[in-house]
Design a protein around this motif. Structure first.
Motif, PDB file in Angstrom:
ATOM      1  N   PHE A 138      64.164  14.981  36.552  1.00 33.67           N
ATOM      2  CA  PHE A 138      63.281  14.811  35.687  1.00 33.67           C
ATOM      3  C   PHE A 138      63.469  13.815  34.536  1.00 33.67           C
ATOM      4  CE2 PHE A 138      63.532  19.171  37.066  1.00 33.67           C
ATOM      5  CZ  PHE A 138      62.574  19.138  37.982  1.00 33.67           C
ATOM      6  N   GLY A 139      64.493  12.720  34.985  1.00 36.05           N
ATOM      7  CA  GLY A 139      64.727  11.718  33.910  1.00 36.05           C
ATOM      8  C   GLY A 139      66.063  11.556  33.377  1.00 36.05           C
ATOM      9  N   GLN A 140      66.902  12.858  33.432  1.00 33.53           N
ATOM     10  CA  GLN A 140      68.178  13.169  32.861  1.00 33.53           C
ATOM     11  C   GLN A 140      69.213  12.896  33.760  1.00 33.53           C
ATOM     12  OE1 GLN A 140      68.463  11.926  30.164  1.00 33.53           O
ATOM     13  NE2 GLN A 140      69.443  12.852  28.471  1.00 33.53           N
ATOM     14  N   ARG A 141      68.913  12.678  35.036  1.00 33.81           N
ATOM     15  CA  ARG A 141      70.143  12.376  36.076  1.00 33.81           C
ATOM     16  C   ARG A 141      70.001  10.966  36.698  1.00 33.81           C
ATOM     17  NH1 ARG A 141      71.653  18.446  38.212  1.00 33.81           N
ATOM     18  NH2 ARG A 141      71.255  19.589  36.290  1.00 33.81           N
ATOM     19  N   ALA A 142      69.320  10.257  35.879  1.00 34.32           N
ATOM     20  CA  ALA A 142      68.882   8.923  36.914  1.00 34.32           C
ATOM     21  C   ALA A 142      70.113   7.922  36.521  1.00 34.32           C
ATOM     22  CB  ALA A 142      67.609   8.268  36.331  1.00 34.32           C
ATOM     23  N   ARG A 143      70.724   8.039  35.443  1.00 34.95           N
ATOM     24  CA  ARG A 143      71.789   6.681  35.123  1.00 34.95           C
ATOM     25  C   ARG A 143      73.395   7.628  34.599  1.00 34.95           C
ATOM     26  NH1 ARG A 143      68.635   1.999  33.185  1.00 34.95           N
ATOM     27  NH2 ARG A 143      66.396   2.472  33.994  1.00 34.95           N
ATOM     28  N   ALA A 144      74.171   6.915  35.156  1.00 34.24           N
ATOM     29  CA  ALA A 144      75.553   7.605  34.829  1.00 34.24           C
ATOM     30  C   ALA A 144      75.766   7.838  33.543  1.00 34.24           C
ATOM     31  CB  ALA A 144      76.447   6.629  35.461  1.00 34.24           C
ATOM     32  N   GLY A 145      75.354   7.102  32.631  1.00 35.74           N
ATOM     33  CA  GLY A 145      75.378   7.421  31.168  1.00 35.74           C
ATOM     34  C   GLY A 145      74.892   8.559  30.603  1.00 35.74           C
ATOM     35  N   SER A 146      73.874   9.326  31.392  1.00 34.04           N
ATOM     36  CA  SER A 146      73.567  10.422  31.013  1.00 34.04           C
ATOM     37  C   SER A 146      73.929  11.683  31.819  1.00 34.04           C
ATOM     38  CB  SER A 146      71.929  10.593  31.165  1.00 34.04           C
ATOM     39  OG  SER A 146      71.586  10.445  32.662  1.00 34.04           O
ATOM     40  N   ILE A 147      75.131  11.453  32.625  1.00 40.28           N
ATOM     41  CA  ILE A 147      75.756  12.557  33.186  1.00 40.28           C
ATOM     42  C   ILE A 147      77.326  12.235  33.241  1.00 40.28           C
ATOM     43  CG2 ILE A 147      74.353  13.757  34.815  1.00 40.28           C
ATOM     44  CD1 ILE A 147      74.159  11.834  36.757  1.00 40.28           C
ATOM     45  N   PRO A 148      77.820  11.750  32.077  1.00 37.29           N
ATOM     46  CA  PRO A 148      79.247  11.259  32.244  1.00 37.29           C
ATOM     47  C   PRO A 148      79.928  12.471  32.439  1.00 37.29           C
ATOM     48  CG  PRO A 148      78.275  11.355  30.122  1.00 37.29           C
ATOM     49  CD  PRO A 148      77.214  11.374  30.801  1.00 37.29           C
ATOM     50  N   SER A 149      79.742  13.716  32.309  1.00 35.98           N
ATOM     51  CA  SER A 149      80.528  15.140  32.548  1.00 35.98           C
ATOM     52  C   SER A 149      81.116  15.041  33.784  1.00 35.98           C
ATOM     53  CB  SER A 149      79.782  16.171  32.239  1.00 35.98           C
ATOM     54  OG  SER A 149      78.625  16.296  32.967  1.00 35.98           O
ATOM     55  N   MET A 150      80.443  14.288  34.838  1.00 37.34           N
ATOM     56  CA  MET A 150      80.761  14.214  36.390  1.00 37.34           C
ATOM     57  C   MET A 150      82.365  13.535  36.310  1.00 37.34           C
ATOM     58  SD  MET A 150      77.706  13.743  38.810  1.00 37.34           S
ATOM     59  CE  MET A 150      77.318  11.998  38.289  1.00 37.34           C
ATOM     60  N   ALA A 151      82.579  12.927  35.387  1.00 37.81           N
ATOM     61  CA  ALA A 151      83.903  12.244  35.514  1.00 37.81           C
ATOM     62  C   ALA A 151      84.968  13.090  34.906  1.00 37.81           C
ATOM     63  CB  ALA A 151      83.801  10.930  34.240  1.00 37.81           C
ATOM     64  N   ILE A 152      84.859  14.183  34.485  1.00 38.69           N
ATOM     65  CA  ILE A 152      85.736  15.277  34.171  1.00 38.69           C
ATOM     66  C   ILE A 152      86.613  15.752  35.292  1.00 38.69           C
ATOM     67  CG2 ILE A 152      86.263  17.341  32.853  1.00 38.69           C
ATOM     68  CD1 ILE A 152      83.803  17.013  31.059  1.00 38.69           C
TER      69      ILE A 152
END
Lengths: 194, 807
Positions: free
Chosen positions: B261-275
């Motif tokens: 719905f818009g908030q998982r389109a770009r890496a910058g909005s899901i940086p937590s995956m880098a943890i």
């Protein structure tokens, strides 16, 4: 929800087991490995999808946790882990129930069915699953196993529901994609092809 | 045009996995030796970490390591309001500060409880207007706003200026952002009906069903990340950069995504995956990080709230002659967005406003992580505009449908400050189709009819979003088996566009769908680049790339046939099984044979030379790894011209109970104008899902924060209530205009976002209608607002309040 498996009973069960459960500590895998077993027997047998399975269950462990992380049945999803969304819906003695809000120890003498148990041995989909495919009911699919189980539970108790009855029966399952209309189409189709 | 696949329903390959539970989301994976990460999050809405003492935690049995912001950003955190992987400067309650990895999650939680965190509490603010006011707190350490390329800044109005705005007057301060076209003064001078009002629309969380859990491990220097994203290949390069690994050593695995719905389109909005990726690298074990619902609320994104003022004028014939809009945009504690700009551009596109001015100032608050959410801006403003359109129609003596048809966008029209033409536009046709399907003429006389305490309301809504991009790449391979492999980097978030766009390739090659494989799900399957999957662009963008790659393959098939059998490429055609001479179809070879022949010839035929020069980095890497494996079609899509719109129209009838403030939706019909429909079931799903989202925007969903401590009060599914089966109609009528767009090879444009806006607009118009034309100038219009209005109680104790109740 199974009236026997209320939130109140869930909480009482946690307290009775001697475990200090919190919303963030009740669900994870193997969480009992580092604490004493307490008074509750850990190795139990439960009826999952028609098979008796031996499983090591911590006192405060939820059924969703057991299914996903002990038995590898990851079709049961955790959307909220607090009884709000229904993504973890399974059948307990034919009744749709939130697996995140049931202690595994409380279902020792009950039949538990998850989405993995619906397909026929020859791979044929259950009528509800097939109807959901035909109607393209899922969107993202994360809530779908829970929707499937609620629909199966409904059609076992009411094989020919009206659309309104189906709507009421499915109301415990949230779909953020908003695919409710498509799921209802699937339920009504499944009732027809039963 | 008669198509083999386009416009036909099919079973997308992942659907059986969704109904059986076999398809895997990030949290469903496990690796031998996997350990578990938990987060320590900010206990305050705004603060600064002074000290972290983790010595006791790290000494605990079963604890493997800790990751802090100092590990992630050894040179200091980036100075921007964007979401960080971890932070020492939280601007959100619940923002991740550090992560601990342990043998199980209970041990990780126990370790976090043993960590001594010293944090300096800083002033916080929840309402942009409170921050704008002189002496108001700033959400960020460097101010209350962030100016692109300049950095943090402080924006303040006098207390009188804020009070005047809250009282309903036009803001007098200079705005950060503005654009204008046409002669605004002349437009208002020519108007016979002018409406001026302040308005507010609420921010609220995305709340995808799947929390953004992720699992990562490293093997032979490569990072494998199981994550969640709307996009697939578009995420790879920026996510590799966040993890800190070269693109060629990064594998992103994402078979299915439980909503975006818009908030998982770009890496910058899901940086937590880098943890988990960085923790795994640090402790040399696979790491699973499960994200809870509360954490998903905090870092999972939220729609921007708007506090605005607008003035709109209509001529006597009903045409919108002038529009003046001023917004304060709530940028939250992290992120930001362009909702206000899109809202204004949307008004220009939908109503063909003759003259327009837009002004906006964006202000941070210590509330959710803001960013694009389904139809950002357009969908909020249409809920405000629809009742105004009805009021204008009533004042000018026009039918509500007619005033919309009069202002409707059609072929040849332009919109926005740059007067950009539409690629095509058929809004009048959509309005007529919706009116016929709903029976507007038959039902409109029921408006405001009462039956005891119940009153009917009717509403018409319209939605818009610019829905298509270009400049991406396509890869298809014809295998020696004769099967077509369509490499598709579109993410699988539930729209099925990864599959439906692939059918454009099957269409070109006239191949039966059962002979085609969609290659997707993980980047080491060698995918072409796609646009980030936001903005309803996938159908337009990726039918272009799949079609183009298949055209390249087709040309190569004909060239090989001409080489082997003589004549010119124009003498050959394909039939789905063979490439053959047109004059004598016995002369030719099977798809399997031509694929084998292409591999033998090598060079351009098998992707080893003569590649399009403009290929994007990821595509070039993928092609280099596929070279020689098949007869390949490779394509770089050039830029398209003009604005491909997605339009929607909704008609609804409600029955509102004046004793309870609740209403029932009796009928709802929603129509798509999105060019050629590629996948009818998919479009119907987008229309139905958009309708549910529209209901949420109109009457249910909003952020609530405790004003004393900044605690979020809407972190679950029920506090910012997502519509359920019982909040939505049992049946939603759908339809589509189905006229082709010239800028797309199969005529298609997107629809996912405007499917929501038309419904939010229609519903707010229907509520207003049922209440005799009363306008709340707000979204959502909650039950308590309705009942307060009926009871004559003001719900505006704090006019324009954001992130809190108005009353």
């Amino acid at each position: 929800m199974n009236p026997k498996l209320t939130r109140r009973r869930f909480i009482k069960g946690v307290i009775a087991s001697g475990a200090a459960a919190t919303s963030t500590t009740i669900w994870y895998t193997a969480n009992g490995q580092s604490r004493p077993a307490g008074a509750v027997e850990r190795m139990i047998r439960i009826n999952i999808n028609g098979q008796m399975r031996n499983v090591d269950v911590a006192p405060q462990e939820t059924l969703a946790s057991t299914l996903r992380y002990k038995l590898g049945l990851t079709g049961t999803k955790l959307g909220c882990n607090r009884g709000e969304c229904g993504a973890c819906t399974v059948l307990v003695d034919d009744i749709p129930s939130y697996a995140c809000s049931i202690l595994t120890h409380s279902v020792k003498n009950m039949r538990v069915e998850s989405v993995e148990g619906l397909e026929a041995a020859n791979g044929d989909l259950h009528p509800v699953q097939q109807a959901f495919v035909d109607e393209l009911s899922p969107q993202c699919g994360y809530c779908t196993p829970g929707q499937v189980m609620s629909a199966v539970g409904l059609l076992r108790s009411n094989p020919n529901p009206t659309r309104e009855e189906a709507r009421q029966a499915m109301a415990g399952n949230i779909c953020r994609c908003g695919s409710y209309d498509s799921y209802l189409n699937g339920v009504m189709r499944a009732a027809q092809i039963g | 045009m008669a198509y083999m696949h386009i416009g036909k329903d099919f079973v997308p390959p992942d659907v059986p996995g969704k109904v059986t539970g076999r398809i895997k989301y990030a949290e469903d994976y496990a690796r031998d030796g996997m350990v578990y990460a938990r987060l320590l999050t900010s206990p305050v809405p705004h603060g600064r970490v002074v000290n972290i003492d983790a010595s006791a935690a790290l000494a605990m049995e079963g604890v493997f390591g800790i990751l802090t912001a100092d590990d992630v950003y050894p040179d200091g955190e980036p100075q921007s309001p964007s979401l960080k992987v971890l932070t020492n400067e939280p601007t959100l309650m619940g923002e991740p500060i550090l992560a601990v990895a342990a043998i199980d999650e209970k041990t990780a939680e126990d370790a976090i409880a043993a960590i001594s965190l010293t944090i300096e509490r800083l002033p916080f603010v929840l309402d942009p207007l409170d921050s704008l006011s002189e002496g108001g707190a700033n959400a960020y350490n460097g101010g209350n706003t962030f100016i692109f390329r300049e950095g943090f800044a402080e924006e303040k109005w006098t207390a009188d200026q804020v009070a005047s705005f809250r009282s309903g007057n036009e803001p007098t301060a200079e705005a950060q952002q503005s654009w204008e076209y046409g002669d605004l003064a002349a437009g208002f001078a020519a108007a016979d009906f002018v409406h001026e009002t302040t308005f507010s629309t609420a921010g609220y969380p995305h709340m995808s069903m799947e929390p953004r859990s992720a699992m990562a491990y490293w093997e032979n220097g490569k990072c494998f990340l199981h994550g969640t994203s709307q996009s697939l290949s578009a995420i790879a390069e920026p996510m590799a950069a966040i993890v800190g690994v070269p693109l060629e050593d990064f594998v992103f695995i994402n078979e299915a995504t439980g909503g975006g719905f818009g908030q998982r389109a770009r890496a910058g909005s899901i940086p937590s995956m880098a943890i988990p990726a960085k923790l795994s690298q640090k402790i040399n074990r696979p790491v699973m990080m499960r994200v809870t619902r509360e954490e998903e609320f905090t870092i999972g994104g939220a729609r921007q709230g708007l506090q605005g003022w607008l003035k709109v004028g209509f001529k006597s014939d009903g045409s919108m002659s002038a529009m003046d809009m001023y917004c304060i945009s709530d940028n939250g504690g992290k992120g930001g967005g362009g909702d206000a700009n899109s809202a204004a551009a949307g008004v220009s596109a939908l109503y063909q406003t003759e003259a327009m001015r837009f002004r906006n100032t964006s202000i941070g608050t210590n509330t959710g992580h803001r960013g694009a959410q389904r139809g950002p801006g357009e969908n909020q403003i249409m809920a405000i505009m629809a009742p105004i359109m009805d009021k204008a129609a009533e004042s000018l003596g026009l039918d509500r449908l007619e005033i919309r048809k009069l202002n409707a966008a059609q072929n040849g029209d332009v919109s926005g400050p740059r007067s950009e033409p539409f690629t095509s536009a058929y809004m009048p046709e959509a309005l007529e189709m919706g009116a016929a399907q709903f029976d507007w003429e038959g039902k409109k006389g029921r408006a405001r009819q009462t039956n005891g305490s119940k009153v009917r309301g009717l509403g018409i809504g319209q939605g818009y979003h610019n829905a298509g991009r270009s400049g991406m790449d396509g890869i298809v391979r014809l295998m020696p088996s004769g099967r077509l492999q369509i490499h598709n980097g579109v993410g699988n978030l539930g729209t099925y566009s990864y599959a439906s766009t692939s059918r454009a390739a099957a269409e070109v090659l006239k191949m039966a769908w059962e002979n085609c494989d969609v290659v997707t799900g993980r980047t080491d399957r060698h995918l072409p680049i796609t646009s980030p999957q936001d903005g309803s662009n996938s159908i337009f963008t990726n039918t272009r790339t799949c079609f183009g790659a298949a055209q390249d393959l087709l040309a190569k098939m004909k060239e090989i046939a001409a080489m082997d059998f003589g004549g010119d490429v124009a003498d050959y055609d394909v039939d789905g099984v063979r490439v053959h001479q047109i004059a004598d179809n016995t002369v030719g070879m099977t798809y399997a044979e031509v694929a084998q022949r292409g591999m033998e010839l090598g060079g351009k035929f098998s992707g080893e030379s003569d590649l399009p020069e403009e290929l994007n980095t990821l595509t070039a890497l993928s092609v280099s790894r596929l070279a020689g494996s098949a007869l390949m079609g490779i394509y770089h899509d050039p830029s398209h011209s003009n604005n491909p719109p997605g339009f929607t129209v909704t008609f609804t009838e409600i029955e509102l109970d004046k004793e309870t403030g609740k209403f029932e939706i009796l009928d709802l019909v929603t129509i798509a104008e999105c060019g050629t429909v590629v996948h009818p079931q998919g479009v119907a799903n987008q229309l139905r899902g958009g309708a549910v989202w529209g209901i949420g925007l109109s009457v249910l969903e909003r952020h609530l924060y405790d004003p004393q401590n900044g605690l979020p009060a809407s972190s679950g599914f029920w506090q910012s209530k997502i519509p359920t089966y019982l909040d939505t109609p049992a049946e939603i009528g759908t339809g589509w205009v189905d006229l082709p767009d010239p800028e797309n090879p199969v005529g298609a444009r997107g629809i996912g976002e405007p499917s929501m806006g038309a419904v939010s607009a229609a519903l707010n118009a229907a509520i207003s209608d049922a209440l005799g034309g009363h306008m709340f100038d707000a979204a959502p219009v909650t039950t308590d607002m309705i009942i307060n209005h009926i009871a004559g109680v003001s719900e505006d104790a704090t006019p324009l309040a954001q992130n809190n109740f108005r009353g």
